[in-house]
Design an enzyme around this catalytic site. Structure first.
Site, PDB file in Angstrom:
ATOM      1  N   ARG A  96       0.860  -1.179   0.000  1.00 58.89           N
ATOM      2  CA  ARG A  96       0.000   0.000   0.000  1.00 58.89           C
ATOM      3  C   ARG A  96       0.897   1.230   0.000  1.00 58.89           C
ATOM      4  O   ARG A  96       1.509   1.558   1.017  1.00 58.89           O
ATOM      5  CB  ARG A  96      -0.852  -0.052   1.275  1.00 58.89           C
ATOM      6  CG  ARG A  96      -2.052   0.855   1.303  1.00 58.89           C
ATOM      7  CD  ARG A  96      -2.600   0.937   2.726  1.00 58.89           C
ATOM      8  NE  ARG A  96      -1.732   1.757   3.545  1.00 58.89           N
ATOM      9  CZ  ARG A  96      -1.603   1.647   4.872  1.00 58.89           C
ATOM     10  NH1 ARG A  96      -2.274   0.737   5.540  1.00 58.89           N
ATOM     11  NH2 ARG A  96      -0.788   2.451   5.537  1.00 58.89           N
ATOM     12  N   TYR A  99       4.046   4.986  11.611  1.00 52.70           N
ATOM     13  CA  TYR A  99       4.333   3.557  11.793  1.00 52.70           C
ATOM     14  C   TYR A  99       5.210   2.941  10.690  1.00 52.70           C
ATOM     15  O   TYR A  99       5.470   1.750  10.707  1.00 52.70           O
ATOM     16  CB  TYR A  99       3.027   2.755  11.936  1.00 52.70           C
ATOM     17  CG  TYR A  99       2.015   2.995  10.836  1.00 52.70           C
ATOM     18  CD1 TYR A  99       2.097   2.307   9.627  1.00 52.70           C
ATOM     19  CD2 TYR A  99       0.975   3.907  10.998  1.00 52.70           C
ATOM     20  CE1 TYR A  99       1.183   2.521   8.610  1.00 52.70           C
ATOM     21  CE2 TYR A  99       0.045   4.135   9.990  1.00 52.70           C
ATOM     22  CZ  TYR A  99       0.159   3.438   8.804  1.00 52.70           C
ATOM     23  OH  TYR A  99      -0.742   3.656   7.799  1.00 52.70           O
ATOM     24  N   HIS A 111      -3.337   4.426   4.964  1.00 52.29           N
ATOM     25  CA  HIS A 111      -4.531   3.564   4.962  1.00 52.29           C
ATOM     26  C   HIS A 111      -5.702   4.256   4.260  1.00 52.29           C
ATOM     27  O   HIS A 111      -6.342   3.683   3.382  1.00 52.29           O
ATOM     28  CB  HIS A 111      -4.902   3.222   6.408  1.00 52.29           C
ATOM     29  CG  HIS A 111      -6.201   2.493   6.548  1.00 52.29           C
ATOM     30  ND1 HIS A 111      -6.401   1.223   6.043  1.00 52.29           N
ATOM     31  CD2 HIS A 111      -7.375   2.857   7.129  1.00 52.29           C
ATOM     32  CE1 HIS A 111      -7.644   0.845   6.315  1.00 52.29           C
ATOM     33  NE2 HIS A 111      -8.250   1.808   6.963  1.00 52.29           N
TER      34      HIS A 111
HETATM   35  C1  LIG Z   1     -14.665  -6.212  11.865  1.00 50.60           C
HETATM   36  C2  LIG Z   1     -13.850  -4.970  11.658  1.00 50.60           C
HETATM   37  N1  LIG Z   1     -12.942  -4.603  12.598  1.00 50.60           N
HETATM   38  C3  LIG Z   1     -12.243  -3.472  12.444  1.00 50.60           C
HETATM   39  C4  LIG Z   1     -12.416  -2.660  11.351  1.00 50.60           C
HETATM   40  C5  LIG Z   1     -11.650  -1.334  11.205  1.00 50.60           C
HETATM   41  N2  LIG Z   1     -10.685  -1.451  10.080  1.00 50.60           N
HETATM   42  C6  LIG Z   1     -10.985  -0.978   8.858  1.00 50.60           C
HETATM   43  S1  LIG Z   1      -9.827  -1.335   7.737  1.00 50.60           S
HETATM   44  C7  LIG Z   1      -8.856  -2.107   8.868  1.00 50.60           C
HETATM   45  C8  LIG Z   1      -7.564  -2.729   8.445  1.00 50.60           C
HETATM   46  C9  LIG Z   1      -7.768  -3.852   7.503  1.00 50.60           C
HETATM   47  O1  LIG Z   1      -6.558  -4.271   6.973  1.00 50.60           O
HETATM   48  P1  LIG Z   1      -6.451  -5.276   5.769  1.00 50.60           P
HETATM   49  O2  LIG Z   1      -7.402  -6.406   5.945  1.00 50.60           O
HETATM   50  O3  LIG Z   1      -5.020  -5.640   5.617  1.00 50.60           O
HETATM   51  O4  LIG Z   1      -6.961  -4.463   4.499  1.00 50.60           O
HETATM   52  P2  LIG Z   1      -6.356  -3.131   3.863  1.00 50.60           P
HETATM   53  O5  LIG Z   1      -7.030  -1.983   4.523  1.00 50.60           O
HETATM   54  O6  LIG Z   1      -4.893  -3.142   4.096  1.00 50.60           O
HETATM   55  O7  LIG Z   1      -6.709  -3.193   2.437  1.00 50.60           O
HETATM   56  C10 LIG Z   1      -9.459  -2.060  10.124  1.00 50.60           C
HETATM   57  C11 LIG Z   1      -8.862  -2.607  11.351  1.00 50.60           C
HETATM   58  C12 LIG Z   1     -13.372  -3.079  10.404  1.00 50.60           C
HETATM   59  N3  LIG Z   1     -13.629  -2.366   9.304  1.00 50.60           N
HETATM   60  N4  LIG Z   1     -14.063  -4.234  10.576  1.00 50.60           N
END
Ligand SMILES: Cc1ncc(C[n+]2csc(CCOP(=O)(O)OP(=O)(O)O)c2C)c(N)n1
Ligand SMILES: [Mg+2]
Lengths: 363, 337
Positions: A260, A273, A264
């Site tokens: 990425r 981080y 985020h």
């Molecule tokens: C059940 C749940 N817990 C927490 C969140 C908050 N949250 C949104 S995105 C994220 C990180 C997800 O990371 P990843 O699966 O690696 O996907 P990326 O964003 O890197 O594409 C979090 C913790 C959420 N959306 N859903």
């Protein structure tokens, strides 16, 4: 006991790769159908347009035209390959990060951005586009994808389903339940994990001790593979194979190693981080530059081709800009629509209340 | 005519719905060969085949999320959660997706499905097998929540739930599974959302649902012997809520007791009481009183009788409805000190 030999299910020891970072070809594993030059030219054009779309969406957040935007800059090979391997009758289950894949699939960009603009939870018709609403509760959509895939098979079609998910979300229980259900019910579903290194701020090494996220399929009897997610040739090759497999009634898990490049979302500060050296290293592994070099070496891409692709991107960006600059017309009375097939008496009362309130504001 | 149990009525409803509509599928934990731990799905796999009624892996979020995908694909899943508390792993799927899919997609994707939840106590069950979990579901817009108290309602409400265009949480009071009625099961074609007046009376209204309906009816019989004429309403459908039937009754009687087995604090009964005072304040001769389970985790089986709203507790509440000019001492300032 199953007569599977577990090694049939295991991913390659290292990510499948056909293009090195400098665009030269390398000997990847046999057994995956290599995309044609024509398909790669198309992938190139779509990656150029996709990257322009992503940049425009990020710009729109700065102008307050989008509530939030999770960029997929750096993940273009995954996004474009995901969209390109789908047939029109296949279904896509995207997350918040996959708007580029949706637009590449042909969704109207403004409709695709409904959730992130904040005028709707889902701005498009999922049935017409065969694209489920973008999912934010992590990994929950993998179960829906599996159930729908099973339904499609039960109806005698050979349509298949692609569920997109992030690396962090592979720690969620629903992902594991989905892999298990997919295997047990022989659902034609492909799970594509875009391992972009982070779940917001948490790096993958704090997420799992698995040697590769692709190993998570094996325990469920799901065939799995890991692939260089910044190699468009490998992404297309492996996903084509995965779909062939899924259409034959066996789910498939793919881990794509990518990165990425942006924070985020626009609201995140990634300097808290990670350091910029790491980002620079990944910029050197850029999927678009890699494909461009490869195609030029093949003599399959000219300056005019690149300029034409960029012009397509500019057209899309200009259209998106002008349409997003108009304020959407929203009627508060629609708040009560589609809660139930028919509104309950309680909802009718509340709707009347709001109507009175709105009338008073007008008067 | 042979007596029919509620369990048999539910089984018949599943059979008749499966016969009427081949999109209806039944699945969950142990619902196939075994016929479910309460035998509600008895014989369905044998008679309709494994394609129509099947066992799934043990994973409640999986069952509900998978069912949602199947509903997107045009099937009508009827899934069984083995017990009330074991539906909690599916809570996210139910509240974030099942309840919201129609709304999120502005009506494009609808997921008609039924989630059957055996609930409540009174059967000597050990912990995690006796929860009254209805409040979690009624608080979630987009879900319908129904619960039968009679054998015929079990049949009719389940048929209606399966035909309904919205997702329905179908809560089955376990202790009534073996209740019997000498009746011919009849399908009354009436959309969900109607309460039933089980007993007509003029002095006060008892409002109950599911496992509390028989308790309320017994209380009404006992009160009648003392010359107090109680009306008993069986809500049947918690969502949609039948304000009309409830308010009409309370306006007429001017007094009301709400009975629920679930813990009282912030429970569904609180909603009923609030609605009544908002709509019937000037018809009320006394405060509306709740009789509910205590605000404790469901007790071990050897103590559950002290926890469950009893006929006596309902009658005590009726006594507090200020039929004389005495105020209710229980709530006077300082009464507890
Ligand atoms: C059940 C749940 N817990 C927490 C969140 C908050 N949250 C949104 S995105 C994220 C990180 C997800 O990371 P990843 O699966 O690696 O996907 P990326 O964003 O890197 O594409 C979090 C913790 C959420 N959306 N859903
Ligand atoms: Mg990630």
């Amino acid at each position: 006991m199953s007569d599977h030999i577990a090694t049939d299910l295991l991913p390659s020891a290292t990510p499948v790769r056909y293009l090195a970072e400098d665009g030269t070809t390398v000997d990847g594993p046999a057994g995956y159908p290599r995309p044609s030059t024509e398909e790669l030219r198309e992938a190139h054009r779509r990656m150029v347009v996709g990257r322009r779309f992503d940049a425009q969406a990020t710009a729109l957040t700065k102008q307050g035209r989008l509530a939030v935007y999770p960029s997929s800059h750096g993940q273009e090979a995954c996004q474009i390959a995901a969209a390109m391997v789908l047939r029109e009758d296949d279904w896509l289950f995207p997350t918040y990060r996959d708007t580029m894949a949706m637009v590449t699939r042909g969704l109207d960009p403004v409709e695709a951005l409904g959730l992130l603009r904040g005028d709707a939870h889902c701005g498009y018709d999922p049935n017409a586009t065969r694209t489920a609403p973008q999912c934010t509760p992590l990994s929950t959509q993998t179960l829906h994808a599996t159930g729908l895939a099973y339904a499609l098979r039960r109806k005698g079609t050979d349509s298949a389903v692609l569920a997109l998910i992030g690396d962090g979300a592979t720690s969620e229980g629903d992902f594991h339940e989905a892999l298990n259900f997919a295997a047990v019910f022989e659902a034609p579903v492909v799970f594509l994990v875009q391992n972009n290194g982070f779940a917001i701020s948490v790096p993958l090494e704090k997420q799992t001790k698995a040697p590769s996220l692709a190993y998570k399929g094996v325990g469920y009897g799901v065939r799995s593979e890991q692939v260089d997610g910044n190699d468009p040739v490998a992404m297309l090759a492996v996903l084509h194979k995965a779909f062939e497999h899924a259409r034959a009634g066996a789910p498939f898990l793919v881990e794509a190693h990518t990165y990425r490049i942006e924070a985020h979302t626009n609201a995140d500060d990634a300097t808290r981080y990670r350091n910029s050296d790491e980002v620079d290293r990944w910029l050197d592994a850029d999927p678009l530059a890699r494909l461009e070099k490869h195609l030029r070496t093949l003599g399959a891409l000219t300056d005019e081709d690149v300029a034409a692709a960029q012009a397509d991107g500019e057209r899309l960006a200009a259209d998106l800009r002008s349409r997003m600059n108009a304020d959407p017309h929203l009627d508060p009375m629609t708040l009560f629509d589609h809660v139930y097939a028919r509104p309950t008496t309680q909802l009718v009362e509340q709707r009347d209340l709001l109507a009175t309130e709105l009338k008073a504001q007008e008067g | 005519m042979a007596a029919t149990t509620m369990a048999q009525a539910l089984n018949r409803a599943l059979r008749d719905s499966m016969t009427a509509d081949e999109r209806v599928l039944v699945f969950g934990e142990d619902v196939g060969q075994l016929g479910g731990v309460f035998r509600i799905t008895d014989g369905l796999t044998r008679d309709f085949g494994e394609d129509r009624c099947f066992d799934t892996p043990l994973a409640e979020a999986g069952i509900v999320g998978f069912a949602l995908g199947m509903a997107m694909g045009g099937f009508k899943p009827v899934v069984e959660m083995q017990f009330d508390a074991f539906a909690y792993p599916a809570f996210e799927q139910i509240t974030s997706h099942v309840a919201k899919m129609r709304n999120r997609t502005r009506g494009h994707l609808t997921v008609p499905m039924v989630i059957r939840v055996p609930y409540a106590g009174g059967i000597g069950g050990v912990e995690h097998h006796c929860d009254s979990s209805e409040a979690y579901y009624v608080h979630t817009p987009g879900l319908k929540v129904v619960t039968p108290a009679t054998v015929n309602d079990a049949y009719t409400l389940l048929r209606e739930a399966i035909d309904d265009p919205d997702p329905v949480i179908f809560m089955e009071p376990k202790k009534l599974y073996w209740s019997k009625e000498d009746i011919e099961l009849r399908h009354i074609d009436e959309p969900l959302g109607h309460a039933a007046v089980r007993r007509h009376g003029k002095d006060a209204t008892l409002i109950a649902y599911g496992p509390s309906v028989p308790v309320a009816l017994q209380a009404a019989e006992a009160a009648a012997e003392e010359g107090v004429d109680l009306e008993v309403i069986d809500l049947r459908s918690l969502v949609p809520f039948d304000d009309d039937t409830v308010m009409r009754s309370v306006r007429r009687t001017g007094r009301c007791v709400v009975v629920q087995e679930a813990s009282g604090f912030a429970g569904f009964g609180a909603e009923i009481v609030a609605r009544i005072q908002e709509r019937c304040f000037h018809s009320l001769a006394a405060p509306v009183i709740r009789v509910a389970g205590f605000d404790i985790p469901y007790p071990p089986p050897m103590l559950e009788h002290s926890h469950l709203p009893s006929v006596d507790r309902v009658l005590d509440a009726v006594d507090r409805l200020q039929f004389t000019d005495e105020p209710d001492h229980r709530y006077l300032t300082g009464a507890h000190s």
